[in-house]
Design a protein around this motif. Structure first.
Motif, PDB file in Angstrom:
ATOM      1  N   MET A   1       0.870  -1.212   0.019  1.00 39.79           N
ATOM      2  CA  MET A   1      -0.030   0.006   0.168  1.00 39.79           C
ATOM      3  C   MET A   1       0.888   1.073  -0.107  1.00 39.79           C
ATOM      4  O   MET A   1       1.639   1.441   0.865  1.00 39.79           O
ATOM      5  N   ARG A   2       0.892   2.018  -1.116  1.00 39.83           N
ATOM      6  CA  ARG A   2       1.455   3.263  -1.238  1.00 39.83           C
ATOM      7  C   ARG A   2       0.687   4.450  -1.031  1.00 39.83           C
ATOM      8  O   ARG A   2      -0.296   4.424  -1.594  1.00 39.83           O
ATOM      9  N   PRO A   3       1.135   5.515  -0.210  1.00 39.07           N
ATOM     10  CA  PRO A   3       0.286   6.528  -0.333  1.00 39.07           C
ATOM     11  C   PRO A   3       0.078   7.509  -1.781  1.00 39.07           C
ATOM     12  O   PRO A   3       1.019   7.241  -2.535  1.00 39.07           O
ATOM     13  N   ASN A   4      -0.901   7.864  -2.002  1.00 42.63           N
ATOM     14  CA  ASN A   4      -1.427   8.903  -3.144  1.00 42.63           C
ATOM     15  C   ASN A   4      -0.666   9.965  -2.928  1.00 42.63           C
ATOM     16  O   ASN A   4      -1.501  10.922  -2.551  1.00 42.63           O
ATOM     17  N   ILE A   5       0.320  10.282  -3.232  1.00 43.69           N
ATOM     18  CA  ILE A   5       1.145  11.710  -2.824  1.00 43.69           C
ATOM     19  C   ILE A   5       0.565  12.861  -3.489  1.00 43.69           C
ATOM     20  O   ILE A   5       0.235  13.790  -3.041  1.00 43.69           O
ATOM     21  N   PRO A   6       0.121  12.689  -4.961  1.00 41.65           N
ATOM     22  CA  PRO A   6      -0.387  13.882  -5.660  1.00 41.65           C
ATOM     23  C   PRO A   6      -1.676  14.188  -4.913  1.00 41.65           C
ATOM     24  O   PRO A   6      -2.107  15.414  -4.825  1.00 41.65           O
ATOM     25  N   LEU A   7      -2.520  13.258  -4.506  1.00 41.51           N
ATOM     26  CA  LEU A   7      -3.910  13.467  -3.876  1.00 41.51           C
ATOM     27  C   LEU A   7      -3.698  14.141  -2.586  1.00 41.51           C
ATOM     28  O   LEU A   7      -4.339  15.259  -2.210  1.00 41.51           O
ATOM     29  N   ILE A   8      -2.635  13.723  -1.542  1.00 39.51           N
ATOM     30  CA  ILE A   8      -2.269  14.390  -0.520  1.00 39.51           C
ATOM     31  C   ILE A   8      -1.843  15.658  -0.770  1.00 39.51           C
ATOM     32  O   ILE A   8      -2.221  16.601   0.109  1.00 39.51           O
ATOM     33  N   LYS A   9      -1.025  16.097  -1.622  1.00 34.98           N
ATOM     34  CA  LYS A   9      -0.575  17.451  -1.938  1.00 34.98           C
ATOM     35  C   LYS A   9      -1.695  18.322  -2.384  1.00 34.98           C
ATOM     36  O   LYS A   9      -1.742  19.446  -1.941  1.00 34.98           O
ATOM     37  N   ARG A  38       7.996  13.932  -0.594  1.00 33.64           N
ATOM     38  CA  ARG A  38       8.973  13.693  -1.780  1.00 33.64           C
ATOM     39  C   ARG A  38       9.058  12.561  -2.253  1.00 33.64           C
ATOM     40  O   ARG A  38       9.811  12.049  -3.163  1.00 33.64           O
ATOM     41  N   GLY A  39       8.571  11.445  -1.863  1.00 38.98           N
ATOM     42  CA  GLY A  39       8.306  10.222  -2.056  1.00 38.98           C
ATOM     43  C   GLY A  39       9.524   9.325  -1.822  1.00 38.98           C
ATOM     44  O   GLY A  39       9.651   8.225  -2.053  1.00 38.98           O
ATOM     45  N   LYS A  46       2.913   3.379  11.098  1.00 41.72           N
ATOM     46  CA  LYS A  46       2.762   4.947  11.739  1.00 41.72           C
ATOM     47  C   LYS A  46       2.360   5.820  10.764  1.00 41.72           C
ATOM     48  O   LYS A  46       1.552   6.449  10.778  1.00 41.72           O
ATOM     49  N   CYS A  47       2.936   5.751   9.361  1.00 37.51           N
ATOM     50  CA  CYS A  47       2.574   6.709   8.450  1.00 37.51           C
ATOM     51  C   CYS A  47       1.156   6.411   7.897  1.00 37.51           C
ATOM     52  O   CYS A  47       0.383   7.353   7.560  1.00 37.51           O
ATOM     53  N   ILE A  48       0.771   4.988   7.754  1.00 34.97           N
ATOM     54  CA  ILE A  48      -0.444   4.652   7.063  1.00 34.97           C
ATOM     55  C   ILE A  48      -1.421   5.151   8.107  1.00 34.97           C
ATOM     56  O   ILE A  48      -2.541   5.718   7.673  1.00 34.97           O
ATOM     57  N   GLY A  49      -1.241   4.711   9.315  1.00 32.01           N
ATOM     58  CA  GLY A  49      -2.308   5.023  10.249  1.00 32.01           C
ATOM     59  C   GLY A  49      -2.383   6.640  10.461  1.00 32.01           C
ATOM     60  O   GLY A  49      -3.481   7.050  10.759  1.00 32.01           O
ATOM     61  N   GLY A  50      -1.278   7.174  10.330  1.00 28.04           N
ATOM     62  CA  GLY A  50      -1.487   8.983  10.511  1.00 28.04           C
ATOM     63  C   GLY A  50      -2.275   9.289   9.414  1.00 28.04           C
ATOM     64  O   GLY A  50      -2.900  10.392   9.565  1.00 28.04           O
ATOM     65  N   LEU A  51      -1.938   8.917   8.107  1.00 32.01           N
ATOM     66  CA  LEU A  51      -2.567   9.660   6.947  1.00 32.01           C
ATOM     67  C   LEU A  51      -4.343   9.109   7.197  1.00 32.01           C
ATOM     68  O   LEU A  51      -5.082  10.054   6.898  1.00 32.01           O
ATOM     69  N   ILE A  52      -4.513   7.990   7.353  1.00 31.57           N
ATOM     70  CA  ILE A  52      -5.947   7.713   7.729  1.00 31.57           C
ATOM     71  C   ILE A  52      -6.747   8.428   8.914  1.00 31.57           C
ATOM     72  O   ILE A  52      -7.697   9.071   8.719  1.00 31.57           O
ATOM     73  N   LYS A  53      -5.927   8.858   9.823  1.00 31.97           N
ATOM     74  CA  LYS A  53      -6.411   9.802  10.948  1.00 31.97           C
ATOM     75  C   LYS A  53      -6.329  11.172  10.329  1.00 31.97           C
ATOM     76  O   LYS A  53      -7.474  11.945  10.762  1.00 31.97           O
ATOM     77  N   ALA A  54      -5.315  11.781   9.674  1.00 29.27           N
ATOM     78  CA  ALA A  54      -5.520  12.845   9.087  1.00 29.27           C
ATOM     79  C   ALA A  54      -6.487  13.165   8.140  1.00 29.27           C
ATOM     80  O   ALA A  54      -6.934  14.302   8.064  1.00 29.27           O
ATOM     81  N   PHE A  55      -6.864  12.314   7.283  1.00 26.90           N
ATOM     82  CA  PHE A  55      -7.821  12.426   6.320  1.00 26.90           C
ATOM     83  C   PHE A  55      -9.027  11.354   6.365  1.00 26.90           C
ATOM     84  O   PHE A  55      -9.119  10.550   5.519  1.00 26.90           O
TER      85      PHE A  55
END
Length: 67
Positions: A1-9, A38-39, A46-55
């Motif tokens: 599972m990779r974060p969708n960086i363009p969407l996050i930005k 920056r990819g 921690k990162c995945i959980g944080g993104l789910i929490k933030a969005f």
């Protein structure tokens, strides 16, 4: 599972959030957010959980590239 960086930005700009604000919402350091955007850092629990929490309003299949 990779974060969708363009969407996050795009969401950061739309919500007028700084990297610091995202770091606070995710519960990680500003440096980790910088690496993520920056990819150079693609995740971990921690990162995945944080993104789910933030969005929480963004579906997982948009927030992440699954597979």
């Amino acid at each position: 599972m990779r974060p969708n960086i363009p969407l996050i930005k795009e969401e950061l700009e739309r919500r007028q959030w700084s990297g610091n604000k995202l770091a606070m919402k995710m519960g990680i350091s500003r440096m980790e957010v910088s690496r993520l955007l920056r990819g150079q850092h693609v995740g971990g629990k921690k990162c995945i959980g944080g993104l789910i929490k933030a969005f929480p309003d963004i579906p997982l299949d948009r927030l992440f590239f699954l597979g």
